[in-house]
Design an enzyme around this catalytic site. Structure first.
Site, PDB file in Angstrom:
ATOM      1  N   GLY A 125       0.834  -1.202   0.000  1.00 46.58           N
ATOM      2  CA  GLY A 125       0.000   0.000   0.000  1.00 46.58           C
ATOM      3  C   GLY A 125       0.865   1.247   0.000  1.00 46.58           C
ATOM      4  O   GLY A 125       2.075   1.184   0.233  1.00 46.58           O
ATOM      5  N   GLY A 173      -0.015  -4.895   0.833  1.00 50.38           N
ATOM      6  CA  GLY A 173      -1.234  -4.638   0.080  1.00 50.38           C
ATOM      7  C   GLY A 173      -1.374  -5.482  -1.172  1.00 50.38           C
ATOM      8  O   GLY A 173      -2.491  -5.800  -1.596  1.00 50.38           O
ATOM      9  N   GLU A 196       5.535  -5.977   7.715  1.00 48.73           N
ATOM     10  CA  GLU A 196       4.975  -4.829   8.438  1.00 48.73           C
ATOM     11  C   GLU A 196       5.553  -4.578   9.823  1.00 48.73           C
ATOM     12  O   GLU A 196       5.589  -3.443  10.289  1.00 48.73           O
ATOM     13  CB  GLU A 196       3.446  -4.978   8.554  1.00 48.73           C
ATOM     14  CG  GLU A 196       2.698  -4.773   7.243  1.00 48.73           C
ATOM     15  CD  GLU A 196       2.711  -5.991   6.326  1.00 48.73           C
ATOM     16  OE1 GLU A 196       2.229  -5.876   5.190  1.00 48.73           O
ATOM     17  OE2 GLU A 196       3.226  -7.063   6.731  1.00 48.73           O
ATOM     18  N   ASP A 204      -1.420  -6.974   7.949  1.00 46.48           N
ATOM     19  CA  ASP A 204      -2.866  -6.762   7.827  1.00 46.48           C
ATOM     20  C   ASP A 204      -3.399  -7.354   6.521  1.00 46.48           C
ATOM     21  O   ASP A 204      -2.976  -8.426   6.123  1.00 46.48           O
ATOM     22  CB  ASP A 204      -3.198  -5.265   7.976  1.00 46.48           C
ATOM     23  CG  ASP A 204      -2.622  -4.398   6.876  1.00 46.48           C
ATOM     24  OD1 ASP A 204      -1.643  -4.807   6.220  1.00 46.48           O
ATOM     25  OD2 ASP A 204      -3.149  -3.281   6.661  1.00 46.48           O
TER      26      ASP A 204
END
Length: 413
Positions: A125, A173, A196, A204
């Protein structure tokens, strides 16, 4: 995550399919352009509209994401090769409604997602934009995660066969756009990771669902350490469903498009036919095979402190290497991740996204995410100063607070 600034007037639009519905689409597009221009002088307005409509035919090379219909296939192409196809908020906003439209379209039989540039499917992301927004309390820090998880859920619940061609770097992402779909095709160029914890976040995009469901404690290991899997190992880990040589992907895509009203089984058969012909690294052992026994034992502990203790007691070169890696990660992220994976192991995909949205907002309120982005992406000194700096200083009470419902602000799927 933030209220987006108003889109610039010249935002590229994806190519309009020549499906007989072009006049209606052009009219709708003109209306979209007109609204923000209502205060311009008539002549200027006309110029801008004409330029916008003219661009719609020529923006394939500049649009961040291309959405096309070919044969019976809807094709999503992530098109930011200079930034390894990093996922922006505007891309999320374009992809989600298109998936929903194709899902309802009786003439669309499958959805294919891929990246351009040859280096990456999607490297993650747009973390820097999120950090910039979060620092100033901009809504993007809420909206990005919310809309991203809604999109991830749409890929995981898609009624049409969803084929992700994960050629090249696939992280964060990018994993969220692929791993929940029916088919994930890795190549010798695939590089998978969920890194992350090194930037003060947590794995996530549904990591709380797919990681604990990998073999043994492999997912816990990948999520906590950010270990990178390459090529056929992505298949052997259970993240990809098929392996095909990178150079064969154009032919595979062509064959997928050519299928007439295919069922899920027809698509699986075609993917399998390519998969069985791919011999690259076929005989190679899974990179973590020799360590799986240790991973299953060391990462089965109930707390991060216990995992660290077990690694110290083990003392093998492998254990020492993992200790070194874990010591570089955000202590808050490590504790958050372990609990996320342990709880996610028995949750539905939707409940996992609800939990992860709460955690994303805890990270936005905290310190380590901004410090991680600074150290890794901005100053690039790779020396984050985490607060708290030690696992023991991250209290259970603080962690409980991160997992608390957000009331009206909770993610609704």
């Amino acid at each position: 995550m933030r209220p987006l600034p108003a889109a610039p007037v010249y935002t590229p639009l994806y190519r309009l399919p020549d499906d007989g519905d072009r006049p209606r689409r052009l009219a709708a597009m003109a209306a979209r352009v007109l609204r923000p221009l209502s205060r311009l002088k008539p002549f200027n307005r006309l110029q801008v509209i004409l330029q916008h409509l003219k661009m719609s035919k020529h923006t394939d090379s500049t649009a961040e994401v291309l959405l096309e219909k070919k044969g019976g296939a809807g094709i999503i192409t992530l098109n930011r090769p200079k930034v390894l196809n990093a996922l922006s908020f505007s891309m999320i906003q374009q992809i989600y409604p298109q998936i929903k439209t194709w899902e309802q379209d009786p003439e669309t039989f499958l959805i294919i997602i891929k990246g351009t540039g040859g280096k990456a499917f999607c490297a993650g992301g747009d973390i820097r934009a999120i950090a910039d927004a979060g620092k100033v309390g901009d809504r993007l820090a809420q909206d990005f995660f919310r809309e991203e998880y809604i999109l991830n859920n749409a890929t995981g619940t898609c009624k049409k066969p969803y084929v992700a061609l994960i050629d090249g770097i696939t992280m964060g992402g990018g994993v969220g756009l692929s791993v929940h779909g029916h088919f994930r095709v890795a190549t010798e160029k695939t590089l998978f990771a969920m890194p992350e914890t090194s930037i003060g976040l947590f794995p996530d995009v549904g990591g709380g669902y797919f990681l604990p469901r990998l073999s043994g404690k492999l997912g816990y290991y990948l999520g906590l350490t950010g270990f990178r899997l390459k090529g056929r190992d992505v298949l052997k880990a259970g993240i990809a469903t098929h392996f095909v040589e990178s150079e064969k992907l154009p032919a595979l895509e062509k064959d997928l498009i050519a299928l007439k009203s295919p069922s899920m089984e027809n698509i699986a058969d075609l993917l399998n036919s390519y998969h069985v012909k791919s011999k690259v690294d076929q005989e190679k052992e899974f990179v973590l095979d020799e360590h799986m026994e240790k991973i299953n034992s060391l990462f089965s502990a109930n707390s991060m402190e216990e995992i660290v203790q077990k690694l110290k007691q083990d003392g093998s070169p492998f254990a020492i290497k993992q200790l070194e890696t874990i010591n570089k990660m955000s202590p808050t992220s490590l504790k958050m991740t372990l609990r996320q994976l342990r709880e996610g192991a028995s949750m539905s995909l939707q409940d996992v996204f609800t939990m992860e949205y709460r955690l994303s907002q805890a990270c936005m309120r905290g310190h380590d995410f901004y410090e991680g982005v600074r150290a890794v992406l901005i100053d690039k000194d790779q020396s984050p100063r985490w607060k708290p700096a030690a696992l023991e200083e991250v209290s259970d009470e603080f962690m409980d607070n991160c997992f608390k419902p957000l009331g009206n602000n909770d993610l609704k799927l």
